[in-house]
Design a protein around this motif. Structure first.
Motif, PDB file in Angstrom:
ATOM      1  N   UNK A  50     -13.479 -40.033  21.474  1.00 20.91           N
ATOM      2  CA  UNK A  50     -12.024 -40.199  21.443  1.00 20.91           C
ATOM      3  C   UNK A  50     -11.310 -38.879  21.699  1.00 20.91           C
ATOM      4  N   UNK A  51     -11.886 -37.785  21.206  1.00 17.49           N
ATOM      5  CA  UNK A  51     -11.283 -36.473  21.428  1.00 17.49           C
ATOM      6  C   UNK A  51     -11.531 -35.961  22.837  1.00 17.49           C
ATOM      7  N   UNK A  52     -12.479 -36.591  23.554  1.00 16.82           N
ATOM      8  CA  UNK A  52     -12.776 -36.182  24.916  1.00 16.82           C
ATOM      9  C   UNK A  52     -13.541 -34.889  25.011  1.00 16.82           C
ATOM     10  N   UNK A  53     -14.440 -34.650  24.033  1.00 21.96           N
ATOM     11  CA  UNK A  53     -15.218 -33.417  24.033  1.00 21.96           C
ATOM     12  C   UNK A  53     -16.696 -33.753  23.831  1.00 21.96           C
ATOM     13  N   UNK A  54     -17.528 -32.747  24.070  1.00 23.20           N
ATOM     14  CA  UNK A  54     -18.955 -32.902  23.841  1.00 23.20           C
ATOM     15  C   UNK A  54     -19.226 -32.983  22.342  1.00 23.20           C
ATOM     16  N   UNK A  55     -20.088 -33.909  21.933  1.00 24.18           N
ATOM     17  CA  UNK A  55     -20.371 -34.106  20.515  1.00 24.18           C
ATOM     18  C   UNK A  55     -20.951 -32.842  19.869  1.00 24.18           C
ATOM     19  N   UNK A  56     -21.577 -31.988  20.658  1.00 23.82           N
ATOM     20  CA  UNK A  56     -22.170 -30.763  20.120  1.00 23.82           C
ATOM     21  C   UNK A  56     -21.109 -29.825  19.548  1.00 23.82           C
ATOM     22  N   UNK A  57     -19.861 -29.989  19.991  1.00 22.19           N
ATOM     23  CA  UNK A  57     -18.802 -29.113  19.485  1.00 22.19           C
ATOM     24  C   UNK A  57     -18.499 -29.369  18.009  1.00 22.19           C
ATOM     25  N   UNK A  58     -18.803 -30.569  17.529  1.00 22.58           N
ATOM     26  CA  UNK A  58     -18.587 -30.845  16.106  1.00 22.58           C
ATOM     27  C   UNK A  58     -19.500 -29.966  15.262  1.00 22.58           C
ATOM     28  N   UNK A  59     -20.738 -29.837  15.693  1.00 24.66           N
ATOM     29  CA  UNK A  59     -21.661 -28.948  14.976  1.00 24.66           C
ATOM     30  C   UNK A  59     -21.230 -27.495  15.100  1.00 24.66           C
ATOM     31  N   UNK A  60     -20.705 -27.119  16.265  1.00 27.28           N
ATOM     32  CA  UNK A  60     -20.291 -25.735  16.466  1.00 27.28           C
ATOM     33  C   UNK A  60     -19.132 -25.368  15.552  1.00 27.28           C
ATOM     34  N   UNK A  61     -18.140 -26.255  15.441  1.00 27.31           N
ATOM     35  CA  UNK A  61     -16.937 -25.931  14.680  1.00 27.31           C
ATOM     36  C   UNK A  61     -17.017 -26.306  13.204  1.00 27.31           C
ATOM     37  N   UNK A  62     -17.799 -27.352  12.882  1.00 31.14           N
ATOM     38  CA  UNK A  62     -17.773 -27.880  11.511  1.00 31.14           C
ATOM     39  C   UNK A  62     -19.154 -28.015  10.875  1.00 31.14           C
ATOM     40  N   UNK A  63     -20.202 -27.643  11.584  1.00 32.32           N
ATOM     41  CA  UNK A  63     -21.588 -27.677  11.103  1.00 32.32           C
ATOM     42  C   UNK A  63     -22.176 -29.088  11.104  1.00 32.32           C
ATOM     43  N   UNK A  64     -21.426 -30.079  10.566  1.00 31.81           N
ATOM     44  CA  UNK A  64     -21.967 -31.425  10.415  1.00 31.81           C
ATOM     45  C   UNK A  64     -20.827 -32.420  10.236  1.00 31.81           C
ATOM     46  N   UNK A  65     -21.187 -33.682  10.154  1.00 24.87           N
ATOM     47  CA  UNK A  65     -20.189 -34.716   9.860  1.00 24.87           C
ATOM     48  C   UNK A  65     -19.559 -34.471   8.492  1.00 24.87           C
ATOM     49  N   UNK A  66     -20.380 -34.083   7.513  1.00 22.45           N
ATOM     50  CA  UNK A  66     -19.861 -33.780   6.173  1.00 22.45           C
ATOM     51  C   UNK A  66     -18.871 -32.617   6.231  1.00 22.45           C
ATOM     52  N   UNK A  67     -19.218 -31.605   7.027  1.00 24.23           N
ATOM     53  CA  UNK A  67     -18.328 -30.466   7.162  1.00 24.23           C
ATOM     54  C   UNK A  67     -17.013 -30.836   7.823  1.00 24.23           C
ATOM     55  N   UNK A  68     -17.068 -31.751   8.787  1.00 22.86           N
ATOM     56  CA  UNK A  68     -15.854 -32.215   9.455  1.00 22.86           C
ATOM     57  C   UNK A  68     -14.972 -32.995   8.481  1.00 22.86           C
ATOM     58  N   UNK A  69     -15.596 -33.869   7.690  1.00 23.63           N
ATOM     59  CA  UNK A  69     -14.823 -34.634   6.707  1.00 23.63           C
ATOM     60  C   UNK A  69     -14.169 -33.702   5.693  1.00 23.63           C
ATOM     61  N   UNK A  70     -14.929 -32.703   5.251  1.00 22.01           N
ATOM     62  CA  UNK A  70     -14.386 -31.749   4.280  1.00 22.01           C
ATOM     63  C   UNK A  70     -13.215 -30.976   4.880  1.00 22.01           C
ATOM     64  N   UNK A  71     -13.326 -30.613   6.170  1.00 23.82           N
ATOM     65  CA  UNK A  71     -12.233 -29.899   6.832  1.00 23.82           C
ATOM     66  C   UNK A  71     -10.996 -30.791   6.950  1.00 23.82           C
ATOM     67  N   UNK A  72     -11.194 -32.069   7.248  1.00 23.31           N
ATOM     68  CA  UNK A  72     -10.076 -33.019   7.317  1.00 23.31           C
ATOM     69  C   UNK A  72      -9.403 -33.142   5.956  1.00 23.31           C
ATOM     70  N   UNK A  73     -10.216 -33.263   4.921  1.00 21.24           N
ATOM     71  CA  UNK A  73      -9.676 -33.408   3.574  1.00 21.24           C
ATOM     72  C   UNK A  73      -8.956 -32.136   3.137  1.00 21.24           C
ATOM     73  N   UNK A  74      -9.533 -30.986   3.463  1.00 21.86           N
ATOM     74  CA  UNK A  74      -8.900 -29.720   3.098  1.00 21.86           C
ATOM     75  C   UNK A  74      -7.538 -29.580   3.775  1.00 21.86           C
ATOM     76  N   UNK A  75      -7.453 -29.980   5.046  1.00 21.09           N
ATOM     77  CA  UNK A  75      -6.175 -29.913   5.758  1.00 21.09           C
ATOM     78  C   UNK A  75      -5.171 -30.873   5.143  1.00 21.09           C
ATOM     79  N   UNK A  76      -5.645 -32.073   4.770  1.00 18.84           N
ATOM     80  CA  UNK A  76      -4.760 -33.049   4.136  1.00 18.84           C
ATOM     81  C   UNK A  76      -4.265 -32.542   2.784  1.00 18.84           C
ATOM     82  N   UNK A  77      -5.162 -31.948   2.019  1.00 14.84           N
ATOM     83  CA  UNK A  77      -4.803 -31.416   0.703  1.00 14.84           C
ATOM     84  C   UNK A  77      -3.733 -30.335   0.844  1.00 14.84           C
TER      85      UNK A  77
END
Length: 202
Positions: A50-77
Motif C-alpha cells: 500500500x505504501x508502494x515500497x519494498x518490504x525490506x524497508x520495514x526492516x531497515x527503518x523499524x527492525x520488524x513488524x513489532x518495531x513498526x507497531x511500536x513506532x505507530x503507537x509511540x507516534x499516536x501517544x
C-alpha cells in the motif's frame, strides 16, 4: 561522454529527505491498517504494497513488524498527549465530542485512538498502550470533583468515547456513524456530566 564531477553526490544528498518521506508513509499506512484490521491480521507485505515500497524497508527503518507497531503507537501517544492537555470539566464534553467526530489531518477517522484498542503481544508495547490510556483517564479524572470514584468514572467515559469511535469507523452503525459533531454534542455532554461531574458542588 565523461561524467561531470560534482553531479554524482546529488542522489545521495536527496536520500535523507526520501528516507524521511518513506518512513512517514510507512507509519501512516501501518497506523491505518493496524487500527482497522488489528495487529495479527496485518502483514508487512500489505503495508509495503500500500505504501508502494519494498518490504525490506520495514526492516531497515523499524527492525520488524513489532518495531513498526511500536513506532505507530509511540507516534499516536505523542499526538494524543499533545492534544490531551488539562481540559477543565466544563470543556471536557466539547473536547471529547470534537475528537470523536472530527477526522485526522489526512481526512480519516481518528485512527490513532483506535490504535489504543489493538494488542500486539509485545509486553513493552502493551505497557505503553495501557500507560497512555491510564494517563488520559487520570487527566480526565483530575478535571472532575476528585471523589474516590473519579478515576473509575473517567475510565468509563473514555471507554464510551473509544467505543463510539470504533463503531463509527469500523462498523458504520447508523445513525451513530453519520452523526455530526453537533449531533453528538448533547449526548456526550450528558454522559460526561452524569459521570465526571458527580459530587461537584453547585
Amino acid at each position: 561522454m565523461p561524467i561531470t564531477p560534482g553531479r554524482a553526490p546529488l542522489p545521495a544528498a536527496r536520500r535523507p529527505r526520501d528516507a524521511e518521506r518513506t518512513r512517514a508513509q510507512l507509519l501512516a499506512v501501518a497506523t491505518a491498517r493496524f487500527a482497522r484490521n488489528g495487529y495479527a491480521t496485518t502483514t508487512v507485505r500489505d503495508i509495503a504494497d500500500e505504501a508502494g515500497v519494498n518490504v525490506a524497508l520495514i526492516s531497515r527503518y523499524f527492525t520488524s513488524k513489532e518495531g513498526l507497531f511500536e513506532a505507530c503507537l509511540a507516534a499516536a501517544v505523542t499526538e494524543i498527549r499533545r492534544d490531551s492537555d488539562d481540559t477543565p470539566l466544563d470543556r471536557l464534553a466539547a473536547a471529547l465530542t470534537r475528537r470523536i467526530a472530527c477526522p485526522d489531518r489526512d481526512g480519516r477517522l481518528p485512527e490513532r485512538f483506535l490504535l489504543l484498542l489493538r494488542t500486539s503481544g509485545d509486553q513493552h508495547t502493551e505497557d505503553m498502550r495501557l500507560g497512555v490510556l491510564r494517563s488520559i483517564s487520570e487527566r480526565m479524572a483530575a478535571a472532575g470533583p476528585g471523589d474516590n470514584s473519579a478515576l473509575l468514572r473517567a475510565q468509563i467515559v473514555l471507554s464510551a468515547a473509544l467505543g463510539i469511535i470504533l463503531m463509527r469507523g469500523s462498523l458504520g452503525l447508523q445513525p451513530l456513524a453519520g452523526a455530526t459533531e453537533q449531533d453528538l454534542a448533547a449526548p456526550v455532554s450528558d454522559l460526561v456530566n452524569a459521570l465526571c461531574a458527580k459530587g461537584r458542588t453547585s
